[in-house]
Design a protein around this motif. Structure first.
Motif, mmCIF file in Angstrom:
data_model
loop_
_atom_site.group_PDB
_atom_site.id
_atom_site.type_symbol
_atom_site.label_atom_id
_atom_site.label_comp_id
_atom_site.label_asym_id
_atom_site.label_seq_id
_atom_site.Cartn_x
_atom_site.Cartn_y
_atom_site.Cartn_z
ATOM 1 N N HIS A 313 17.836 36.340 -50.950
ATOM 2 C CA HIS A 313 19.328 36.346 -50.508
ATOM 3 C C HIS A 313 19.005 36.104 -48.878
ATOM 4 N N GLY A 352 23.183 34.701 -54.257
ATOM 5 C CA GLY A 352 24.433 34.985 -53.374
ATOM 6 C C GLY A 352 23.958 34.867 -51.859
ATOM 7 N N ALA A 355 25.618 38.564 -50.341
ATOM 8 C CA ALA A 355 25.701 39.485 -51.568
ATOM 9 C C ALA A 355 25.944 41.026 -51.470
ATOM 10 N N CYS A 357 25.899 43.837 -53.847
ATOM 11 C CA CYS A 357 25.528 44.212 -55.190
ATOM 12 C C CYS A 357 25.232 45.502 -55.256
ATOM 13 N N ARG A 381 24.202 30.614 -55.305
ATOM 14 C CA ARG A 381 25.845 31.024 -55.057
ATOM 15 C C ARG A 381 26.145 31.183 -53.847
ATOM 16 N N ASN A 384 28.419 36.913 -53.973
ATOM 17 C CA ASN A 384 28.248 37.796 -55.229
ATOM 18 C C ASN A 384 28.785 39.169 -54.890
ATOM 19 N N GLU A 386 29.619 42.588 -56.408
ATOM 20 C CA GLU A 386 29.561 43.075 -57.800
ATOM 21 C C GLU A 386 29.100 44.485 -57.885
ATOM 22 N N CYS A 388 27.165 47.036 -60.115
ATOM 23 C CA CYS A 388 26.143 46.470 -61.240
ATOM 24 C C CYS A 388 25.180 47.569 -61.425
ATOM 25 N N SER A 419 30.362 31.677 -57.709
ATOM 26 C CA SER A 419 30.382 32.849 -56.970
ATOM 27 C C SER A 419 31.343 33.962 -57.724
ATOM 28 N N ILE A 420 31.028 35.137 -57.594
ATOM 29 C CA ILE A 420 31.319 36.203 -58.672
ATOM 30 C C ILE A 420 32.011 37.371 -57.764
#
Length: 466
Positions: A313, A352, A355, A357, A381, A384, A386, A388, A419-420
């Motif tokens: 990342h 990501g 990111a 996460c 991506r 992200n 998330e 998790c 993307s998430i």
């Protein structure tokens, strides 16, 4: 000691009274023939002055290929002209990045010529080759050098430096000390700041192949400014349970596993400004608890920087925390005016450019990304976000992500993974994502479909703005 520095000074540029100054540095003789790259010949001068031949350092990039790229550096004020000759093969096309700098060289046969009127960190790439490119670090002249006669100054002058108490390769820096590494110096060791305060590590020199570049543990009020870090075996800047950190104008290359750029665990009150990070793991990572570091992570200002993740990342937040004691709070983090030159990550669960996460019962909140320009994603991506659980790293899932804003984000390139935005369950969710002026290949994104964004379960209040 006679400083082996080439200094040119021209005053009173016609009609403007602007001073012109150029400083170049000689490589220590011990390294002259061992870390050179002959792909390019690079010359620099003030206008109408004599050309000065720079030393082209070899830097290893990209853990997957262990490629040998090039790097040069110098200091200047006013204006300089730079001539680059490609020594091998044809020259069909040249690009200078970040593209936002809008630098277009004059190209004749195998030679490129361009000028700069302000400090910049650049990647010159011939025929699309980003693994054997030329990195150009044009610094401002250091006007704040410490008094070398001050007993609290530790000076590494021109030449090669290595600790005498091997093994270890460590210089321990106590409280109240200022380290200055001259532009003609190479230090083959890490700097360790442990349970110390009011420490500065400054200069224009090189830290070569250390275990880590600078390690900051349980400390306060530490500044790292101006140095070049070439291929540490582990992190470039490693911070744990420390506060009031300033990291400015550093340049970093890495190509090993776990060779992150700037990794900070349970650190707060951090400014990262004008850095160039080309790493084979996360360029900048912000965590809570890890190893023997405990506490939350708060108040970061990360700005005016260039991030190049050959692996993993460009930015990563939140996966490590104090799961056994309810997790950590990671909050009040600002990213602004960032050029992301590459993101390449084969593992789809670890992708990501931006990111967040969170796992280990962590909460991440009040995080903003403003004026982020993404030039290339090889695999990955755009973002992200998330909550998790990572089988590899987590002891528990994350707790919450909330109040995330993205403004003036651009990506120009081919298709990438979606993307998430996704929570873990109804009680461990994502809430409050604002996306304003996200543009992909110039097109404004006004909904998830246009932005190739997957909004999963347990994610609410996702708002798009023009």
């Amino acid at each position: 000691m006679k400083l082996r520095i080439a200094l040119i000074m021209l005053l009173l540029t016609v009609g403007k009274g602007i001073s012109q100054e150029l400083i170049t540095y000689e490589i220590p003789r011990q390294y002259k023939y061992t870390i050179h790259n002959d792909d390019f010949t690079v010359l620099v001068r003030v206008p109408e002055g004599d050309w000065k031949d720079l030393y082209e350092y070899r830097v290893e990039v990209d853990m997957d290929t262990k490629s040998k790229a090039s790097m040069v550096y110098f200091d200047f004020e006013g204006k300089v002209e730079i001539m680059v000759k490609k020594n091998n093969g044809s020259l069909d096309q040249v690009k200078i990045r970040p593209l936002a700098k809008n630098i277009v060289p004059d190209v004749k046969e195998n030679t490129m010529l361009f000028s700069l009127d302000k400090p910049m960190k650049l990647s010159l790439e011939v025929n699309g080759d980003r693994l054997h490119n030329l990195h150009i670090f044009a610094n401002a002249i250091d006007r704040n050098k410490p008094d070398l006669n001050d007993p609290n100054v530790i000076y590494f002058g021109p030449g090669a430096h290595q600790p005498g108490d091997l093994p270890g390769d460590v210089f321990n820096i106590p409280s109240g000390k200022t380290v200055y590494v001259d532009g003609g110096a190479i230090v083959k060791a890490k700097f360790l700041v442990d349970k110390a305060h009011d420490v500065k590590i400054l200069g224009r020199g090189i830290v070569l192949q250390p275990e880590r570049g600078v390690e900051i543990r349980h400390s306060k009020n530490v500044t790292v400014d101006g140095l070049i870090f070439i291929n540490p075996k582990h992190y470039t800047i490693y911070g744990g349970e420390s506060t009031d950190l300033t990291i400015k104008n550093i340049k970093s290359f890495s190509s090993e596993g776990w060779s992150d750029g700037i990794d900070l665990m349970s650190c707060s009150n951090v400014e990262i400004d004008d850095v160039f990070m080309r790493n084979s793991d996360d360029c900048i990572a912000i965590y809570g608890h890890r190893w023997d570091f405990y506490g939350d992570a708060r108040n970061y200002n990360i700005k005016n920087s260039i991030l190049w993740a050959d692996i993993a990342h460009p930015t990563n937040i939140g996966i490590h925390g104090d799961a056994e004691h309810g997790g950590n709070i990671i909050e009040n983090i600002k990213f602004s005016n960032i050029d992301i030159l590459e993101h390449d990550e084969d593992d789809v669960v670890a992708e990501g450019c931006m990111a967040i996460c969170v796992s280990d019962n962590n909460t991440a909140r009040n995080i903003s990304y403003t004026d982020i320009r993404i030039e290339s994603i090889q695999e990955g991506r755009i973002f992200n976000f998330e909550v998790c659980f990572s089988e590899k790293y987590s002891a528990a899932s994350g707790r919450k992500i909330e109040n995330i804003t993205m403004k003036n984000i651009s990506y120009n390139g081919p298709y990438v993974n979606p993307s998430i935005i996704r929570g873990y369950n109804s009680e461990r969710n994502v809430e409050g994502i604002t996306i304003e002026n996200l543009r992909i290949n110039g097109e404004l994104v006004t909904n998830p479909k246009e932005g190739n964004i997957k909004i999963g379960d347990f994610a609410t209040k996702v708002i798009f703005k023009k």
